[in-house]
Design a protein around this motif. Structure first.
Motif, PDB file in Angstrom:
ATOM      1  N   MET A  54     115.738 -17.862  77.305  1.00 19.27           N
ATOM      2  CA  MET A  54     115.081 -17.059  78.247  1.00 19.27           C
ATOM      3  C   MET A  54     114.665 -16.452  76.907  1.00 19.27           C
ATOM      4  O   MET A  54     113.198 -15.876  76.861  1.00 19.27           O
ATOM      5  CB  MET A  54     114.560 -16.056  79.944  1.00 19.27           C
ATOM      6  N   CYS A  97     108.581 -11.942  86.528  1.00 17.99           N
ATOM      7  CA  CYS A  97     108.721 -13.759  86.733  1.00 17.99           C
ATOM      8  C   CYS A  97     110.441 -13.576  87.114  1.00 17.99           C
ATOM      9  O   CYS A  97     111.163 -12.233  86.954  1.00 17.99           O
ATOM     10  CB  CYS A  97     109.457 -14.178  84.947  1.00 17.99           C
ATOM     11  N   ILE A 132     107.631 -14.192  77.480  1.00 13.12           N
ATOM     12  CA  ILE A 132     109.026 -13.123  78.362  1.00 13.12           C
ATOM     13  C   ILE A 132     109.773 -11.922  77.293  1.00 13.12           C
ATOM     14  O   ILE A 132     109.636 -12.233  76.364  1.00 13.12           O
ATOM     15  CB  ILE A 132     110.537 -13.565  78.528  1.00 13.12           C
ATOM     16  N   LYS A 156     103.201 -10.199  77.766  1.00 11.52           N
ATOM     17  CA  LYS A 156     104.225 -10.391  77.496  1.00 11.52           C
ATOM     18  C   LYS A 156     105.125 -10.055  79.375  1.00 11.52           C
ATOM     19  O   LYS A 156     104.690  -8.178  79.073  1.00 11.52           O
ATOM     20  CB  LYS A 156     105.687 -10.064  76.797  1.00 11.52           C
ATOM     21  N   LEU A 171     111.048 -10.085  83.172  1.00  9.66           N
ATOM     22  CA  LEU A 171     112.132 -11.104  83.804  1.00  9.66           C
ATOM     23  C   LEU A 171     113.677 -10.962  84.300  1.00  9.66           C
ATOM     24  O   LEU A 171     114.285 -10.339  84.249  1.00  9.66           O
ATOM     25  CB  LEU A 171     112.636 -11.916  82.749  1.00  9.66           C
ATOM     26  N   LEU A 207     106.243 -17.875  88.454  1.00 12.76           N
ATOM     27  CA  LEU A 207     105.741 -17.130  87.262  1.00 12.76           C
ATOM     28  C   LEU A 207     104.294 -16.210  87.915  1.00 12.76           C
ATOM     29  O   LEU A 207     103.708 -16.658  88.840  1.00 12.76           O
ATOM     30  CB  LEU A 207     105.437 -17.556  86.722  1.00 12.76           C
ATOM     31  N   ILE A 216     114.213  -7.777  80.637  1.00  9.73           N
ATOM     32  CA  ILE A 216     115.247  -8.503  81.135  1.00  9.73           C
ATOM     33  C   ILE A 216     116.087  -8.165  82.456  1.00  9.73           C
ATOM     34  O   ILE A 216     116.255  -6.927  82.499  1.00  9.73           O
ATOM     35  CB  ILE A 216     115.706  -9.283  80.292  1.00  9.73           C
TER      36      ILE A 216
END
Length: 245
Positions: free
Chosen positions: A96, A58, A102, A28, A31, A21, A107
């Protein structure tokens, strides 16, 4: 910052992972879920984690259940199939998305070799959940190889004996038909001298995906080291950052 992660599948099996991270977290964050290849584990890839974290992204690495001999997750390689790994990845994504730090709208899936195949298949199933794909030498040749072994009555890959279900299932996967259903951005990075998954697999993928680009790595084989590894990582980070906006 590094955080150890554990995920639990509906059948009770546990998936172990590690997340890198950014040090500063004001909102937020995007990822990347990075999937390892056949017989591997996340420790072989986690040296890329700091690069993503320093870029404000992340990055989660995890072991597929039965995905390799040194997997920290449950299961054995005789139990593992492409479909079981797809299920593992779907479990990880679902968990996740629930984390308060996140951004579920940002994503990304990134996979190497078989992990690339699994990432592409899962993204095609859930296009609304996956912002974009990064695929390093994706093993889109697996169905063809599985068909050959199935007809020959073989069950061994690189000295590893697989369960019969692996090839029974994998040989029926219409890779290019499936991945064509994912209409969001895709970056493929593939070595020109890959002896295991020929670059022609990625070249074909570019022709069926709606928004795909191929970066050829001159002279690189299957798996990146040194300058090739650093270059692939930087291409990946730049792509993710571009599509975070």
């Amino acid at each position: 910052m590094i955080r150890e992660m554990t995920f639990k599948k509906q059948n009770g099996m546990k998936i172990q992972g590690r997340m890198y991270l950014p040090e500063e977290r004001k909102e937020k964050m995007p990822l990347v879920i990075f999937c390892h290849g056949f017989g591997g584990n996340f420790r072989e890839l986690m040296h890329h984690g700091d690069g993503f974290a320093e870029a404000g992204i992340c990055c989660l690495f995890f072991d597929f259940c039965g995905g390799g001999r040194e997997s920290l997750s449950d299961g054995t390689m005789k139990e593992m199939t492409v479909e079981s790994e797809c299920g593992d990845l779907e479990t990880v994504i679902a968990d996740m998305k629930k984390l308060d730090y996140i951004d579920p709208e940002r994503i990304f899936l990134q996979g190497e070799s078989m992990g690339g195949l699994v990432s592409a298949l899962v993204a095609a199933r859930h296009p609304g959940d996956i912002r974009a794909l990064v695929l390093w030498y994706p093993a889109f040749s697996i169905p063809e190889d599985a068909q050959r072994r199935y007809l020959a009555g073989e069950h061994e890959v690189f000295g590893i004996v697989l369960g019969k279900e692996f090839d029974e299932q994998a040989r029926l996967i219409d890779v290019y038909g499936r991945i064509s259903e994912y209409g969001r951005p895709v970056l493929l990075i593939h070595g020109t001298e890959d002896p295991i998954v020929p670059i022609s697999c990625s070249e074909r993928a570019v022709t069926v995906c709606q928004d795909a680009r191929l970066v050829s790595m001159p002279g690189a084989g299957h798996g990146y080291e040194g300058a090739d590894s650093a270059a692939a990582r930087e291409h990946s980070i730049a792509f993710v950052r571009k599509h975070c906006v």
